[in-house]
Design a protein around this motif. Structure first.
Motif, PDB file in Angstrom:
ATOM      1  N   LEU A 150       0.829  -1.194   0.000  1.00  0.00           N
ATOM      2  CA  LEU A 150       0.000   0.000   0.000  1.00  0.00           C
ATOM      3  C   LEU A 150       0.870   1.255   0.000  1.00  0.00           C
ATOM      4  O   LEU A 150       0.589   2.213  -0.721  1.00  0.00           O
ATOM      5  N   ALA A 151       1.931   1.239   0.776  1.00  0.00           N
ATOM      6  CA  ALA A 151       2.842   2.384   0.809  1.00  0.00           C
ATOM      7  C   ALA A 151       3.428   2.637  -0.580  1.00  0.00           C
ATOM      8  O   ALA A 151       3.556   3.790  -1.008  1.00  0.00           O
ATOM      9  N   GLU A 152       3.755   1.577  -1.280  1.00  0.00           N
ATOM     10  CA  GLU A 152       4.284   1.718  -2.641  1.00  0.00           C
ATOM     11  C   GLU A 152       3.232   2.311  -3.574  1.00  0.00           C
ATOM     12  O   GLU A 152       3.530   3.157  -4.411  1.00  0.00           O
ATOM     13  N   ARG A 153       1.984   1.877  -3.447  1.00  0.00           N
ATOM     14  CA  ARG A 153       0.917   2.402  -4.292  1.00  0.00           C
ATOM     15  C   ARG A 153       0.618   3.854  -3.943  1.00  0.00           C
ATOM     16  O   ARG A 153       0.270   4.649  -4.823  1.00  0.00           O
TER      17      ARG A 153
ATOM     18  N   VAL B 244       0.415   7.018  -6.454  1.00  0.00           N
ATOM     19  CA  VAL B 244      -0.683   7.983  -6.536  1.00  0.00           C
ATOM     20  C   VAL B 244      -0.145   9.396  -6.348  1.00  0.00           C
ATOM     21  O   VAL B 244      -0.572  10.329  -7.041  1.00  0.00           O
ATOM     22  N   ALA B 245       0.804   9.574  -5.439  1.00  0.00           N
ATOM     23  CA  ALA B 245       1.413  10.899  -5.245  1.00  0.00           C
ATOM     24  C   ALA B 245       2.134  11.347  -6.520  1.00  0.00           C
ATOM     25  O   ALA B 245       2.068  12.521  -6.898  1.00  0.00           O
ATOM     26  N   ALA B 246       2.791  10.411  -7.196  1.00  0.00           N
ATOM     27  CA  ALA B 246       3.472  10.734  -8.454  1.00  0.00           C
ATOM     28  C   ALA B 246       2.454  11.112  -9.527  1.00  0.00           C
ATOM     29  O   ALA B 246       2.675  12.060 -10.300  1.00  0.00           O
ATOM     30  N   LEU B 247       1.346  10.390  -9.590  1.00  0.00           N
ATOM     31  CA  LEU B 247       0.282  10.730 -10.542  1.00  0.00           C
ATOM     32  C   LEU B 247      -0.254  12.123 -10.249  1.00  0.00           C
ATOM     33  O   LEU B 247      -0.417  12.940 -11.159  1.00  0.00           O
ATOM     34  N   ASP B 248      -0.516  12.401  -8.992  1.00  0.00           N
ATOM     35  CA  ASP B 248      -1.040  13.705  -8.600  1.00  0.00           C
ATOM     36  C   ASP B 248      -0.069  14.819  -9.000  1.00  0.00           C
ATOM     37  O   ASP B 248      -0.476  15.849  -9.542  1.00  0.00           O
ATOM     38  N   ALA B 249       1.220  14.610  -8.758  1.00  0.00           N
ATOM     39  CA  ALA B 249       2.227  15.609  -9.121  1.00  0.00           C
ATOM     40  C   ALA B 249       2.275  15.797 -10.634  1.00  0.00           C
ATOM     41  O   ALA B 249       2.393  16.932 -11.128  1.00  0.00           O
ATOM     42  N   ALA B 250       2.178  14.706 -11.389  1.00  0.00           N
ATOM     43  CA  ALA B 250       2.202  14.787 -12.852  1.00  0.00           C
ATOM     44  C   ALA B 250       0.974  15.528 -13.377  1.00  0.00           C
ATOM     45  O   ALA B 250       1.071  16.304 -14.334  1.00  0.00           O
TER      46      ALA B 250
ATOM     47  N   ALA C 255      -6.518   9.248  -5.535  1.00  0.00           N
ATOM     48  CA  ALA C 255      -6.421   8.868  -6.944  1.00  0.00           C
ATOM     49  C   ALA C 255      -7.631   9.401  -7.711  1.00  0.00           C
ATOM     50  O   ALA C 255      -7.496   9.918  -8.828  1.00  0.00           O
ATOM     51  N   HIS C 256      -8.814   9.293  -7.116  1.00  0.00           N
ATOM     52  CA  HIS C 256     -10.035   9.807  -7.722  1.00  0.00           C
ATOM     53  C   HIS C 256      -9.904  11.310  -7.976  1.00  0.00           C
ATOM     54  O   HIS C 256     -10.229  11.803  -9.059  1.00  0.00           O
ATOM     55  N   ASP C 257      -9.418  12.037  -6.985  1.00  0.00           N
ATOM     56  CA  ASP C 257      -9.253  13.485  -7.123  1.00  0.00           C
ATOM     57  C   ASP C 257      -8.249  13.823  -8.224  1.00  0.00           C
ATOM     58  O   ASP C 257      -8.457  14.763  -8.998  1.00  0.00           O
ATOM     59  N   ALA C 258      -7.155  13.060  -8.308  1.00  0.00           N
ATOM     60  CA  ALA C 258      -6.138  13.301  -9.340  1.00  0.00           C
ATOM     61  C   ALA C 258      -6.717  13.052 -10.732  1.00  0.00           C
ATOM     62  O   ALA C 258      -6.471  13.833 -11.664  1.00  0.00           O
ATOM     63  N   VAL C 259      -7.497  11.993 -10.877  1.00  0.00           N
ATOM     64  CA  VAL C 259      -8.107  11.686 -12.172  1.00  0.00           C
ATOM     65  C   VAL C 259      -9.113  12.775 -12.551  1.00  0.00           C
ATOM     66  O   VAL C 259      -9.152  13.236 -13.703  1.00  0.00           O
ATOM     67  N   ALA C 260      -9.922  13.219 -11.586  1.00  0.00           N
ATOM     68  CA  ALA C 260     -10.894  14.282 -11.854  1.00  0.00           C
ATOM     69  C   ALA C 260     -10.178  15.557 -12.305  1.00  0.00           C
ATOM     70  O   ALA C 260     -10.628  16.238 -13.236  1.00  0.00           O
TER      71      ALA C 260
END
Length: 148
Positions: free
Chosen positions: A25-28, A32-38, A119-124
């Motif tokens: 989970l920590a790895e995931r 997600v943090a990397a996705l959010d930053a991107a 993750a939902h917020d980043a995708v939105a």
């Protein structure tokens, strides 16, 4: 809580099923943090149709996690295993596994739920950035085409 901002703490996790789940989970969460930053940097945008399918999946998983979290919180109570010392010790152990240890089921599931929400917020946001980009491109095209 187990997962924090210090990735070095992941290595200190006991090797148990819950410990493995927390490490994974920590790895995931890092992913997600990397996705959010991107997304925030504009490197990732999503076409709305594909993004909506992803949002639906993430929303469903988050709802399921919230439901399981409520069920697990109901399990975090002493188990009636008798009044002898072995029964008392096992009862406490079961209660701590459900909720109370750093890698308890409740803590790991709570963190999973939070990760799904992020993750939902980043995708939105990625969908919104796509739409903004498309609108900007369409306006620029209209300005250029009106000159001809």
């Amino acid at each position: 809580m187990y997962v924090d901002d210090n990735p070095a703490s992941v290595a200190d996790t006991p090797v148990t099923s819950a410990g493995h789940a927390a490490t994974t989970l920590a790895e995931r969460m890092v992913d997600v943090a990397a996705l959010d930053a991107a997304v925030k940097s504009g490197d990732v945008i999503l076409e709305p149709e594909a993004g909506e399918r992803l949002l639906t999946t993430l929303r469903g998983q988050a709802d399921s996690a919230a439901e399981w979290l409520n069920r697990l919180r109901g399990m975090s109570r002493p188990v009636p295993l008798g009044t002898n010392w072995v029964g008392q010790a096992m009862s406490g152990k079961f209660e701590r596994r459900a909720d109370g240890e750093d890698v308890s089921f409740v803590n790991v599931l709570y963190q999973y739920h939070q990760m799904l929400v992020k993750a939902h917020d980043a995708v939105a946001e990625a969908i919104a950035r796509y739409q903004t980009s498309e609108e900007g491109s369409a306006q620029a095209f209209q300005r250029v085409s009106s000159k001809f």
